[in-house]
Design an enzyme around this catalytic site. Sequence first.
Site, PDB file in Angstrom:
ATOM      1  N   HIS A   1       1.847   3.711   6.914  1.00 25.71           N
ATOM      2  CA  HIS A   1       2.578   4.023   7.119  1.00 25.71           C
ATOM      3  C   HIS A   1       3.943   4.348   8.020  1.00 25.71           C
ATOM      4  CE1 HIS A   1       5.620   4.928   3.878  1.00 25.71           C
ATOM      5  NE2 HIS A   1       5.951   5.896   4.469  1.00 25.71           N
TER       6      HIS A   1
ATOM      7  N   ASP B   1      -0.609   0.313   4.932  1.00 25.64           N
ATOM      8  CA  ASP B   1      -0.228   1.785   4.496  1.00 25.64           C
ATOM      9  C   ASP B   1      -1.242   2.361   2.750  1.00 25.64           C
ATOM     10  OD1 ASP B   1       1.453   3.067   3.195  1.00 25.64           O
ATOM     11  OD2 ASP B   1       3.305   2.580   3.526  1.00 25.64           O
TER      12      ASP B   1
ATOM     13  N   SER C   1      10.191   4.760   2.928  1.00 25.08           N
ATOM     14  CA  SER C   1       9.624   5.194   2.309  1.00 25.08           C
ATOM     15  C   SER C   1      10.899   6.047   0.613  1.00 25.08           C
ATOM     16  CB  SER C   1       9.324   6.935   2.535  1.00 25.08           C
ATOM     17  OG  SER C   1       8.194   8.050   1.784  1.00 25.08           O
TER      18      SER C   1
END
Length: 627
Positions: free
Chosen positions: A343, A312, A203
């Site tokens: 994710h 995602d 991320s």
Amino acid sequence: MAVIATVVITLLAGCSSSASPPVPGAGGPPRTTAGAAGPSGESKPVYSYKKAVRETVWVDTGLDEDGDGKNDRVAVDIVRPGEPAAKGRKIPVIMEASPYYSCCGRGNENQKKSYDAGGQPVRFPLFYDNYFVPRGYAFVAVDLPGTGRSDGCTDAGGPIDIQSTKSVVDWLNGRAHGYTSHTGTTRAQATWTDGATGMIGKSWDGSVANGVAATGVEGLKTIVPISSISNWYDAYFSQGTWLVGSAPTPGALIRMVESEAAGKRCAAVNKPLNDAAVVKSGEWSSTWAERDYVANADKVRASVFVVHGQQDLTVRTKEFGQWWDALAKNGVERKIWLSGTGHVDPFDYRRADWVDTLHRWFDHELLGYDNGIDREPMADIERTPDHWTTDTVWPPKSTATVALGPGQGTQPGVGTLGTHAGSGTETLTDDPDKSETDWAAHIDQPTGEKAGFVTTPLVKPLRVSGASKVTVTATPTTATANLSAVLVDLGPATIRDYSPAGLGISTVSGTSCWGESTAQDSACYKETSTDTMHVTSTVFSRGWAALGTAADAPKVQPLTPGKPYTLTLTLASTDHVVPAGHRLALIVAGTDRGIAYHAADRPTITLDLARTSLRLPVVGQPGWPST
């Protein structure tokens, strides 16, 4: 279904090395002998984790973003085996720079750093330290500026984040100053490392790794970005359309991670990032240009191991796709894993294979071992839950673009999709209460909010690999209008349940251990299982755009009602196989509820099918009937 902001919420519930790297596959001695290598060229756990050196170094970033008249320093927490330094051996570094170490935690178990009474680090999140330190690596955990114990101000992947993290790589290579204390003047030298650094992170963390690699900094040998951003504009927008779930502004995102002290001293720095009128406009600006790593892909020296979930919807797959294509264009050594998750870190969906692959990748890239990983397939792709295939090159060399045209059907909004150009028109009215799953579920029914175009059942599997493009000619009835285009696999399947609740995994009882533990830092982590759902349709690629960007993308201009506009939507990168007997659908609609915000108006849009088309990257011969 959100950008990095949602990640934070849901996860709560580097002396300059002048040696040239080894030629891939050329063999010869490893670049360093810190870790004992077995016959296969593998670092072994021969060093003590319990007796490892744990320390904090404060690295001068060369910036004074908090305006106190002194250069900012970032906190660099280090754990490294003591034995190599005692024998005069230098070791490489695995580094993760993160804003999450204090506010929110890392990984499925939301682990944070912890310190002893003297302020020295005793616990490092995730398994990297436990596993790799005994194998002759140092692990370095950097608090991004303005977070944790660092000075300065974080700027959501902007120049401050990148320069500050780059300074740590510079320090590891003898080009920047580090200190033994936060405010003291005693220098700390990284004499224990050869400067070879690999960055990793998921991320925001992985996004910073992308950004640092795009500076071309010497000493950064490889990066492993997991579900990471390559262009922050695309985290907030898609061709002018504001995407749901992103924090209202980058400034709001920063407030979720910055320290209390930074919140007070950084208001002026973050003011431009809080300007909603600018940020929400959907137009390109210097704010986004500063956060576009793809534009500097030609500077990347490091190899790149990309990992991303194909479902995602937090950091969408366009991010990895455009980064991958730019790296390929510039001849960067690379590898990729694509899962069917949302994710999620691969440690939590393919743990044993992930640890083994990452180990071999770092051994090759940082220790210089000729273990053959560079000669193995480039891509691993999850086809169905826990079933993976590989490709020597990705996308495969046989991938070619196929053009399909939409045609009118016997009912309004229920059209055909085939190899011939279409004709006629279809009309839809934006309904912000409907989503892509609603459209797909009613693909064969005439509904006013979407126009669906479907092939006949496929006579053999159809593999779509890469980014598709949909060109539409659309006439709106209002001054604003947003469009969505999605590709759908119509047919029964069992897939990972990528909804926000679990993102394709479930945490279960029991643990597995990866490395050596101490009383303060366990190497054992909760196990996970695959969370699946049975579906009759699967949306596998998506794209959204403001029709007002047709004339001058990405500037959003008012539309003239009744005037036709031609716009090309770039759909997110994917690698999906539509099985034989299933049908492929293209759906064009307005607002995609839960993903894209609606326009100010609720337009009715007429599509000119003769000037609307789908360009599909297909592997091999597609094998559908001509229609």
